[in-house]
Design an enzyme around this catalytic site. Structure first.
Site, PDB file in Angstrom:
ATOM      1  N   ASP A 207      68.012  -7.343  26.883  1.00 26.87           N
ATOM      2  CA  ASP A 207      66.641  -7.205  27.370  1.00 26.87           C
ATOM      3  C   ASP A 207      66.051  -8.593  27.579  1.00 26.87           C
ATOM      4  O   ASP A 207      66.194  -9.483  26.732  1.00 26.87           O
ATOM      5  CB  ASP A 207      65.793  -6.418  26.367  1.00 26.87           C
ATOM      6  CG  ASP A 207      64.450  -6.006  26.958  1.00 26.87           C
ATOM      7  OD1 ASP A 207      64.403  -4.946  27.604  1.00 26.87           O
ATOM      8  OD2 ASP A 207      63.473  -6.754  26.783  1.00 26.87           O
ATOM      9  N   GLU A 250      64.095  -4.523  33.156  1.00 26.71           N
ATOM     10  CA  GLU A 250      64.681  -5.795  32.713  1.00 26.71           C
ATOM     11  C   GLU A 250      65.786  -5.579  31.682  1.00 26.71           C
ATOM     12  O   GLU A 250      66.146  -6.499  30.948  1.00 26.71           O
ATOM     13  CB  GLU A 250      63.595  -6.699  32.125  1.00 26.71           C
ATOM     14  CG  GLU A 250      62.994  -6.237  30.814  1.00 26.71           C
ATOM     15  CD  GLU A 250      61.801  -5.314  30.980  1.00 26.71           C
ATOM     16  OE1 GLU A 250      60.953  -5.288  30.072  1.00 26.71           O
ATOM     17  OE2 GLU A 250      61.707  -4.620  32.018  1.00 26.71           O
TER      18      GLU A 250
END
Length: 347
Positions: A207, A250
């Site tokens: 992430d 993301e």
């Protein structure tokens, strides 16, 4: 002709890029009588192009995934192959080189639109006839078209990484393979083990830290550029046998194949450091957090992914820019698994 048709059927029967690579080099090797054939990834990192072998085959040997002794390198600079570099720069379809020892190499970039992310390298002792070149061209055309179809259905349109649907299929295959390897031996039969006791399969969830702030401060165009550059760093940092996916937003997922905990940690940390040291245009420094877990054939995909997510959450809530291993967190008393079933695990 029968052999050509057999290879065409084999190439178009796959729904997996790895098997498609194996099929095309096997076809070229047999039909062109090559001494050595490789399929390469052509990637761009920090403005420089690199060539990284994905699969290879030699005369008298089966096709296999390529080995990379230096896992820290993104590949060889394309300048090491001047004929290929000139071919791609001029947007040409082929180039041939002749070494001082008389070894001939035929380079065939696979153009999809304006990009050539893949190329074939065919090493042969003598010049090819026009008929052989025609056969090779037909094989390459089928390979290019089918690779394009696979990319359209399997890849994320922004980053070019494999997508969520492909992840589900790949994880299912990995679990099936692990199950076959871990099947207990029948009485009187040898135990079936393909790896050492310490080698396992791994799943890592990545992430981008504070990505919302990047979008809010610099705008979504720069945010998209960050994701594209992260994708490039993922591809260059992990091994050819590993699989990298964009999970959404993301978040990315990596499936690491057949390695130890120590090596998995080393490979993941190398990627994390590569991101930390990269200068992103306009944005500057970006970091990532990672949670990873070993894959067991006896656990469901939901449980495996959930554990990696828990390790990721711990990494993000305890300073970010770090990679955390689920089992180490649990054994250290930092995470507590209370109960689990086939669909969820509670903490």
């Amino acid at each position: 002709m029968d052999s050509l048709l057999k290879h065409m059927v084999d190439m178009t029967g796959h729904r997996d890029h790895t098997m498609l690579d194996i099929s095309v080099i096997s076809a070229v090797q047999e039909l062109a009588g090559a001494s050595h054939t490789r399929v390469h990834t052509v990637l761009t990192l920090r403005g420089q192009k690199y060539v990284r072998a994905r699969a290879e085959i030699s005369a008298g040997a089966p096709a296999r995934m390529a080995d990379h002794p230096d896992m820290n390198a993104p590949g060889e600079p394309i300048t090491s192959y001047p004929e290929l570099a000139a071919c791609i720069a001029a947007h040409e379809t082929s180039a041939e080189s002749l070494s001082p020892e008389g070894v001939r190499t035929l380079w065939l970039p696979i153009w999809i639109g304006e990009k050539a992310d893949t190329c074939l390298e065919i090493i042969h002792p003598t010049p090819y006839t026009r008929d052989t070149i025609h056969v090779i061209g037909g094989i390459v055309s089928v390979y290019r078209n089918f690779q394009n179809l696979l990319d359209y259905s399997e890849r994320d349109s922004l980053t070019g990484l494999l997508n969520r649907k492909t992840f589900d299929d790949q994880l299912a295959k990995m679990l099936q393979t692990s199950s076959e390897q871990e099947t207990p031996a029948q009485p009187g039969q040898p135990e079936r083990r393909h790896h050492t006791e310490t080698e396992k399969q791994w799943l890592a969830v990545v992430d981008v830290d504070h990505f919302k702030l990047v979008n809010d401060k610099f705008g979504h165009l720069y945010g998209d550029e960050v994701l594209i550059l992260i994708a490039n760093l993922l591809q260059s940092s992990f091994r050819s046998q590993d699989r990298v996916f964009r999970f959404g937003g993301e978040e990315f997922v990596v499936l690491l194949r057949s390695t130890t905990l120590e090596n998995a940690q080393k490979i993941i940390d190398r990627f994390r450091v590569n991101v930390e040291s990269h200068v992103f245009p306009q944005v500057g420094q970006v970091t990532v957090s990672v949670g990873f877990v070993s894959i067991s054939a006896y656990e469901s995909p939901v449980i495996i992914l959930g554990r990696a997510d828990q390790a990721l959450y711990y990494a993000k809530s305890h300073g970010r820019n770090q990679a955390c291993h689920y089992d180490q967190l649990v054994s250290g008393g930092l995470l507590h698994a209370v109960a689990s079933n086939d669909t969820a695990e509670f903490f």
